[in-house]
Design a protein around this motif. Sequence first.
Motif, short mmCIF file in Angstrom:
data_model
loop_
_atom_site.label_atom_id
_atom_site.label_comp_id
_atom_site.label_asym_id
_atom_site.label_seq_id
_atom_site.Cartn_x
_atom_site.Cartn_y
_atom_site.Cartn_z
N THR A 178 41.51 47.47 43.42
CA THR A 178 41.31 47.98 44.77
C THR A 178 42.34 49.06 45.10
O THR A 178 43.50 48.97 44.71
N SER A 203 41.56 44.76 50.27
CA SER A 203 41.84 44.24 48.94
C SER A 203 41.41 42.78 48.79
O SER A 203 40.93 42.37 47.74
N PRO A 259 42.17 51.22 48.62
CA PRO A 259 41.59 51.85 49.81
C PRO A 259 42.17 53.25 50.00
O PRO A 259 43.38 53.41 50.11
N ASP A 306 36.81 52.63 48.96
CA ASP A 306 37.76 51.96 48.07
C ASP A 306 37.65 52.60 46.69
O ASP A 306 36.70 52.34 45.94
#
Length: 363
Positions: free
Chosen positions: A174, A159, A176, A190
């Motif tokens: 963001t 991030s 992930p 991401d």
Amino acid sequence: MRTTRLLVTAVTAFAAVLIPATAQAGGAQPSTIAGGLNAPRGLAFAPDGALYVAEAGTGGSGPCLPGPEGGQVCFGTSGSVTRIGHHGQKRVLTGLPSLAGPGGANAIGPSDVSLQGNGGMYVTVGLGGNPATVRPQLPPAGQQLGLLLRNGKPAADISGYEVRANPDGGEVDTNPNSVEALPGGRAVADAGGNDLLWAGSDGRITTIATFPDRLVDAPPQLGLPPGTKIPMQAVPTSVVRGPDGALYVGELTGFPFQQGAARVWRVVPGHAPQVYAQGFTNIIDLGFDHGRLYVLEIARNGLLGAETDPSGALLRVDRHGPPQVVSQNLTLPGGLALKDGNAYVSNCGACPGPAGSIVRIRL
């Protein structure tokens, strides 16, 4: 508004009452090998044959903050990783951050796990927004949202890289969602950043590829003039290394989550990504078995209709014809692992509370 969040924030209206679907016509019947899981997502086999699964958790008592798509989510440390072996299942990593709505709905937390050798367990932890606005509202344990962890400790700040580099040039966002542990580093998809990243063993992060928006027809519910086009983002939710050594990335796609619009990309670092297969709907994970690609769809008939039809599907890709359905007897699945002619799927990965399970499907 950027619409790159993982599916769990797209099913807000019904997740609180969702329960696993009963068996439907369409392919192989799954058998349950583990249950009582809190929003199970990505899963992977260890060298010793045990299966590990990331659980996004049920949030907690707070602090609470606005969720990515409206409503409130509350913080807790209910995220975890469960090991499933010959002697049953056990949570081997606990106390990980989790954000969720009432009852554990729309959980964001541990999203994938990948094992490397006998001592490296890598876990992506989602975030679903701009870390510069989300993280300051959370206690120290919440600062792990948006990270790649190794054995529960920070390994790379995915991030933070989005804030610094913003590889796709869009709004800072963001989430992930997938990790593939490889020699020398880890490939991370991401979903919020619309990119594929490389997190080296030294913690340094670089961009492998970004995935472009597409213009698609606006859905009728927006009330726009006929023929109006709106951007739909890629939302890469999965990454796996193929038998040819290339990386393969699956798209969830963003709003309006068009049926048949999701693609699988083939990515060779240093080269532009190429579309490898297409015609899918809302891909959540990928895997290879004996050289054949399998695609897991979280909502077979599209996220916008998932309130009434939450069925997912596992498909086998045939390079010389359309994808073949292996099983449609799944409910909002969250992850896929393949071994010895079997598919292992995190079922009910977007359901609230301990409704999730791991099912096995004979290929």
